[in-house]
Write a protein that holds these residues in place. Structure first.
Motif, short mmCIF file in Angstrom:
data_model
loop_
_atom_site.label_atom_id
_atom_site.label_comp_id
_atom_site.label_asym_id
_atom_site.label_seq_id
_atom_site.Cartn_x
_atom_site.Cartn_y
_atom_site.Cartn_z
N ASP A 33 6.38 -27.68 45.49
CA ASP A 33 6.43 -26.91 44.33
C ASP A 33 6.94 -25.35 44.70
OD1 ASP A 33 5.96 -26.20 41.69
OD2 ASP A 33 3.91 -26.65 41.78
N PHE A 45 0.42 -24.36 42.62
CA PHE A 45 -0.12 -25.64 42.58
C PHE A 45 -1.53 -25.63 42.95
CE2 PHE A 45 -1.10 -29.71 44.68
CZ PHE A 45 -0.35 -30.68 43.90
N LYS A 49 4.95 -33.37 40.96
CA LYS A 49 5.41 -32.50 42.40
C LYS A 49 4.58 -33.42 43.46
CE LYS A 49 7.10 -29.29 39.82
NZ LYS A 49 8.57 -29.07 40.02
#
Length: 230
Positions: A152, A156, A214
């Motif tokens: 990411d 995150f 992700k």
């Protein structure tokens, strides 16, 4: 006497006795032979018993292995709950409730909630997996953990949530990690959470992330979720 004064060649010694007979076996030797025979018989019986016991243990192990590796399913509240039982490890079943789930391409994650595979060699003993959640059946202290591999370029987060009827809000956050990255970094990293909690019957645990798209899904064991009673 013969002629010429020489004695006869055929002379019998009347004082010589009969040749001796072979000795008879004594009582001690006879008892020793009987004891040796009895010992051989006892050893043979012991060996036969060990062979029979080994066959019996092998039969029990095969039966337990066949029953515990099977994957069962049951219907709860109109939904199918996966309940694969744990396989013996070195011939032994777990002594307490335990679960270890991994990622798999056979499952589809929700937007924020991780799903877990029932085909990627799961361990699930005295617990249920239902709609992305691990359900506890026995009250006690549990070690709860999760690990995810992600990429990411923004924030995150990785969370283990508890759904319970004991709280008015219905769920609480048990553990959380948060990672920050520069916008252009394209960071890849791992997040691990783990802790001990007192859980009650019918409590449900699940894993949330900021965005499941992700999550890196190369190997099933790179993303895991588990619980075990301590």
């Amino acid at each position: 006497m013969e002629k010429h004064g020489y004695p006869s060649v055929f002379v019998v010694d009347s004082s010589a006795g009969r040749p001796p007979l072979p000795p008879r076996p004594t009582k001690g030797k006879m008892r020793g032979g009987a004891a040796q025979t009895l010992l051989f018989m006892l050893v043979g019986l012991a060996l036969c018993g060990m062979i029979i016991e080994g066959c019996f243990i092998y039969y029990l192990y095969q039966s337990a292995s066949a029953s515990t590796t099977a994957t069962a399913s049951k219907l709860i509240g109109g939904e199918t709950v996966a309940t694969p039982t744990a396989r013996p490890i070195n011939g032994l079943l777990p002594s307490k409730p335990v679960a270890h789930l991994t990622d798999g391409h056979d499952v589809k994650h929700k937007k924020h909630t991780m799903a877990w595979s029932m085909n990627a060699d799961p361990i699930l003993y005295q617990m249920d997996y239902k709609d992305t959640k691990l359900i506890v059946h026995k009250e006690g202290y549990y070690y709860v953990y999760s690990k995810v591999f992600f990429s990411d370029s923004k924030t995150f987060y990785h969370v283990i949530e508890l759904h319970t009827k004991r709280y008015a809000g219905g769920h609480i956050t048990l553990l959380q990690s948060r990672r920050y990255a520069p916008v252009t970094s394209g960071m890849r990293s791992n997040s691990y959470l783990g802790g001990v909690f007192h859980l009650y019957k019918d409590d449900a645990l699940y894993v949330n992330v900021s965005d499941t798209s992700k999550i890196e899904r190369h190997k099933s064991y790179e993303n895991v979720f588990g619980v075990f009673m301590i």
